[in-house]
Design a protein around this motif. Structure first.
Motif, mmCIF file in Angstrom:
data_model
loop_
_atom_site.group_PDB
_atom_site.id
_atom_site.type_symbol
_atom_site.label_atom_id
_atom_site.label_comp_id
_atom_site.label_asym_id
_atom_site.label_seq_id
_atom_site.Cartn_x
_atom_site.Cartn_y
_atom_site.Cartn_z
ATOM 1 N N THR A 198 9.195 50.961 -10.148
ATOM 2 C CA THR A 198 8.225 51.703 -9.334
ATOM 3 C C THR A 198 6.851 51.816 -9.992
ATOM 4 O OG1 THR A 198 8.923 53.860 -10.207
ATOM 5 C CG2 THR A 198 10.086 53.020 -8.260
ATOM 6 N N TRP A 199 6.528 50.901 -10.890
ATOM 7 C CA TRP A 199 5.163 50.860 -11.415
ATOM 8 C C TRP A 199 4.167 50.704 -10.264
ATOM 9 C CZ3 TRP A 199 3.370 46.434 -15.258
ATOM 10 C CH2 TRP A 199 2.073 46.720 -15.721
ATOM 11 N N GLN A 200 4.496 49.827 -9.317
ATOM 12 C CA GLN A 200 3.601 49.587 -8.182
ATOM 13 C C GLN A 200 3.325 50.859 -7.384
ATOM 14 O OE1 GLN A 200 6.079 47.584 -9.051
ATOM 15 N NE2 GLN A 200 5.696 45.448 -8.534
ATOM 16 N N LEU A 201 4.263 51.784 -7.377
ATOM 17 C CA LEU A 201 4.113 53.004 -6.591
ATOM 18 C C LEU A 201 3.276 54.046 -7.316
ATOM 19 C CD1 LEU A 201 7.672 53.371 -5.045
ATOM 20 C CD2 LEU A 201 5.772 51.868 -4.400
ATOM 21 N N GLY A 202 2.887 53.751 -8.539
ATOM 22 C CA GLY A 202 2.005 54.637 -9.280
ATOM 23 C C GLY A 202 0.592 54.097 -9.348
ATOM 24 N N GLY A 203 0.458 52.836 -9.717
ATOM 25 C CA GLY A 203 -0.869 52.244 -9.823
ATOM 26 C C GLY A 203 -0.825 50.910 -10.524
ATOM 27 N N ASP A 204 -2.017 50.348 -10.756
ATOM 28 C CA ASP A 204 -2.216 49.118 -11.522
ATOM 29 C C ASP A 204 -1.757 47.849 -10.804
ATOM 30 O OD1 ASP A 204 -3.289 50.658 -13.545
ATOM 31 O OD2 ASP A 204 -1.454 50.698 -14.734
ATOM 32 N N TRP A 205 -1.434 47.974 -9.503
ATOM 33 C CA TRP A 205 -1.061 46.812 -8.707
ATOM 34 C C TRP A 205 -1.853 46.791 -7.399
ATOM 35 C CZ3 TRP A 205 2.767 43.100 -9.931
ATOM 36 C CH2 TRP A 205 3.516 43.363 -11.079
ATOM 37 N N GLY A 206 -3.004 47.420 -7.377
ATOM 38 C CA GLY A 206 -3.706 47.619 -6.132
ATOM 39 C C GLY A 206 -3.214 48.887 -5.460
ATOM 40 N N ASP A 207 -3.819 49.235 -4.346
ATOM 41 C CA ASP A 207 -3.527 50.513 -3.699
ATOM 42 C C ASP A 207 -2.217 50.467 -2.909
ATOM 43 O OD1 ASP A 207 -4.244 53.227 -2.859
ATOM 44 O OD2 ASP A 207 -4.435 52.326 -0.872
ATOM 45 N N VAL A 208 -1.368 51.477 -3.127
ATOM 46 C CA VAL A 208 -0.170 51.703 -2.318
ATOM 47 C C VAL A 208 -0.226 53.166 -1.898
ATOM 48 C CG1 VAL A 208 2.353 51.711 -2.246
ATOM 49 C CG2 VAL A 208 1.158 49.987 -3.615
ATOM 50 N N ASP A 209 -0.418 53.420 -0.598
ATOM 51 C CA ASP A 209 -0.593 54.802 -0.165
ATOM 52 C C ASP A 209 0.748 55.522 -0.052
ATOM 53 O OD1 ASP A 209 0.558 54.135 2.326
ATOM 54 O OD2 ASP A 209 -1.395 53.843 3.274
ATOM 55 N N ASP A 210 0.696 56.826 0.244
ATOM 56 C CA ASP A 210 1.906 57.641 0.263
ATOM 57 C C ASP A 210 2.925 57.126 1.274
ATOM 58 O OD1 ASP A 210 0.940 59.314 -1.711
ATOM 59 O OD2 ASP A 210 0.265 60.873 -0.334
ATOM 60 N N ASP A 211 2.467 56.749 2.447
ATOM 61 C CA ASP A 211 3.397 56.281 3.478
ATOM 62 C C ASP A 211 4.073 54.983 3.068
ATOM 63 O OD1 ASP A 211 2.814 58.455 5.084
ATOM 64 O OD2 ASP A 211 1.353 57.375 6.313
ATOM 65 N N ALA A 212 3.298 54.055 2.509
ATOM 66 C CA ALA A 212 3.878 52.784 2.074
ATOM 67 C C ALA A 212 4.879 53.003 0.947
ATOM 68 C CB ALA A 212 2.777 51.826 1.631
ATOM 69 N N ALA A 213 4.554 53.898 0.020
ATOM 70 C CA ALA A 213 5.469 54.189 -1.086
ATOM 71 C C ALA A 213 6.770 54.786 -0.560
ATOM 72 C CB ALA A 213 4.806 55.139 -2.073
ATOM 73 N N ALA A 214 6.664 55.718 0.381
ATOM 74 C CA ALA A 214 7.857 56.329 0.963
ATOM 75 C C ALA A 214 8.710 55.288 1.671
ATOM 76 C CB ALA A 214 7.462 57.440 1.928
ATOM 77 N N VAL A 218 18.613 44.402 -12.691
ATOM 78 C CA VAL A 218 17.267 43.838 -12.744
ATOM 79 C C VAL A 218 16.389 44.733 -11.879
ATOM 80 C CG1 VAL A 218 17.837 42.236 -10.862
ATOM 81 C CG2 VAL A 218 15.862 41.784 -12.324
ATOM 82 N N ILE A 219 15.158 44.993 -12.325
ATOM 83 C CA ILE A 219 14.330 46.007 -11.666
ATOM 84 C C ILE A 219 13.007 45.422 -11.169
ATOM 85 C CG2 ILE A 219 15.358 48.059 -12.679
ATOM 86 C CD1 ILE A 219 13.243 47.974 -14.874
ATOM 87 N N PRO A 220 13.049 44.584 -10.135
ATOM 88 C CA PRO A 220 11.798 44.101 -9.554
ATOM 89 C C PRO A 220 11.058 45.238 -8.863
ATOM 90 C CG PRO A 220 13.624 43.546 -8.121
ATOM 91 C CD PRO A 220 14.221 44.131 -9.371
ATOM 92 N N GLY A 221 9.753 45.146 -8.836
ATOM 93 C CA GLY A 221 8.963 46.097 -8.078
ATOM 94 C C GLY A 221 8.775 45.608 -6.651
ATOM 95 N N ALA A 222 8.184 46.473 -5.839
ATOM 96 C CA ALA A 222 7.884 46.102 -4.454
ATOM 97 C C ALA A 222 6.762 46.985 -3.948
ATOM 98 C CB ALA A 222 9.121 46.257 -3.571
ATOM 99 N N ARG A 223 5.843 46.394 -3.206
ATOM 100 C CA ARG A 223 4.726 47.139 -2.630
ATOM 101 C C ARG A 223 4.899 47.365 -1.138
ATOM 102 N NH1 ARG A 223 0.071 45.060 -2.437
ATOM 103 N NH2 ARG A 223 -1.171 46.904 -2.951
ATOM 104 N N ASN A 224 5.918 46.733 -0.537
ATOM 105 C CA ASN A 224 6.163 46.909 0.889
ATOM 106 C C ASN A 224 7.634 46.637 1.182
ATOM 107 O OD1 ASN A 224 6.467 43.972 1.398
ATOM 108 N ND2 ASN A 224 4.266 43.923 0.949
ATOM 109 N N VAL A 225 8.032 46.965 2.402
ATOM 110 C CA VAL A 225 9.440 46.857 2.784
ATOM 111 C C VAL A 225 9.904 45.402 2.778
ATOM 112 C CG1 VAL A 225 11.049 47.204 4.699
ATOM 113 C CG2 VAL A 225 9.410 49.006 4.092
ATOM 114 N N THR A 226 9.050 44.480 3.168
ATOM 115 C CA THR A 226 9.429 43.065 3.164
ATOM 116 C C THR A 226 9.817 42.609 1.767
ATOM 117 O OG1 THR A 226 7.990 42.586 5.045
ATOM 118 C CG2 THR A 226 8.631 40.730 3.658
ATOM 119 N N GLN A 227 9.060 43.039 0.779
ATOM 120 C CA GLN A 227 9.391 42.673 -0.601
ATOM 121 C C GLN A 227 10.709 43.301 -1.038
ATOM 122 O OE1 GLN A 227 5.928 43.750 -2.898
ATOM 123 N NE2 GLN A 227 4.747 41.999 -2.191
ATOM 124 N N VAL A 228 10.955 44.530 -0.640
ATOM 125 C CA VAL A 228 12.235 45.163 -0.964
ATOM 126 C C VAL A 228 13.387 44.329 -0.425
ATOM 127 C CG1 VAL A 228 13.726 47.159 -0.549
ATOM 128 C CG2 VAL A 228 11.306 47.510 -1.061
#
Length: 327
Positions: free
Chosen positions: A20-36, A281-291
């Motif tokens: 969940t690094w992406q859900l904090g920062g340093d990967w471009g903007d991920v807003d609250d709704d996208a993170a949820a 393995v702990i891949p990150g994701a910035r959106n549901v498609t990536q998940v």
């Protein structure tokens, strides 16, 4: 989804977790709704391990996890990290007082009395040998502020040092098709010690999705822009330390080996899942498609001997000289 024992922690966790690094920062903007949405999609798909840290967005990632879990009865295993808040970032800052303060802050951020797992967050190398640090962590376990502790490392040597301390229950390390050195010594040693292994940066910061070319650019607030040469932290965390143009060319070969019917990202995650000693393995994701793409790796068949041989050739010919002796 397949669950594996996180060794001496006593927990069973999914082979695909969520970083969940992406859900904090340093990967471009991920807003609250996208993170949820990302967190809900992962949990609904059977992910039972979330990996975070107190410095991901200065606590934003931990807080978003707390909010996502609040309405749920099926609480996953949450692994956080501590230590990168040290200022200055020196071994002398890893005092009992500071460790307690960092861990108490994570407990508040995550809304729990006892943290499932705290990992030392790639501290200065001297910390891995400091018995006072482990004594403090042991005390925090006895006080039930944390249930278990482990380490997140940059190098194999750091991981081997940490394994000498019997309280260490997990090791987190960069492991992917482009970063194979942990297979030689660290993973077998962890297995022998009964220590769980969390594999991070499994897609080499996106290189192993096969979606980038030499002209791809990233936002200014994305570490793939501002840390490409190690300007902000260890360069091994960005593209796994592989020069971007080298990685793009190598990823094209990986995509060819995977074949047209299997997404390169899922193929690359399957390679990590199948390495002996890996728990999750702990891949990150910035959106549901990536998940959903990440989770799909859990259903793939293991790679063939021919594919494994071809991947090793790509590593030896294109990647080894850039990374193998450094980390």
């Amino acid at each position: 989804m397949e669950q594996r024992p996180l060794r001496r922690t006593g927990a069973d966790v999914s082979v695909i977790g969520l970083g969940t690094w992406q859900l904090g920062g340093d990967w471009g903007d991920v807003d609250d709704d996208a993170a949820a949405d990302v967190l809900d999609a992962a949990l609904d798909a059977g992910v039972t391990l979330l990996d975070t840290a107190d410095v991901y967005g200065d606590g934003r990632s931990e807080e978003r996890i707390r909010k996502a879990l609040a309405p749920r009865s099926d609480r996953p295993f949450v692994a956080t990290k501590a230590g990168r808040r040290a200022d200055p970032f020196e071994a002398e800052q890893y005092t009992a007082e500071n460790l307690r303060a960092w861990i108490d802050r994570s407990r508040r951020n995550l809304g729990v009395d006892t943290l499932d797992l705290v990992q030392l967050h790639c501290p200065p190398p001297a910390v891995y040998s400091d018995q006072r640090v482990y004594d403090t962590l042991d005390a925090l376990v006895a006080e039930e502020a944390i249930a278990a502790y482990g380490v997140s490392v940059e190098t194999v040597a750091e991981g081997m040092t940490a394994l000498q301390h019997p309280g260490v229950q997990t090791v987190q390390v960069i492991l992917n098709i482009f970063r194979r050195k942990p297979l030689e010594e660290l993973l077998p040693a962890a297995a022998q010690a009964g220590v769980g292994v969390l594999a991070r940066v499994p897609l080499a910061s996106g290189l192993l999705t096969g979606k980038y070319d030499e002209s791809t650019t990233f936002p200014a607030d994305d570490h793939r822009t501002f840390n490409r040469h190690g300007e902000a932290f260890d360069v091994g965390e960005t593209f796994a330390g592989v020069p971007f143009d080298v990685g793009v060319a190598a990823a094209r070969e990986v995509a060819e080996i995977a074949g047209s019917d299997v997404p390169t990202s899922a193929f690359s995650l399957r390679w990590v899942i199948d390495q002996p000693g890996v728990t999750t393995v702990i891949p990150g994701a910035r959106n549901v498609t990536q998940v959903r793409g990440n989770v799909a790796a859990a259903t793939l068949a293991p790679l063939t001997d021919s594919q494994l041989s071809d991947l090793e050739r790509v590593y030896d010919e294109r990647i080894r000289a850039h990374v193998h002796d450094r980390w």
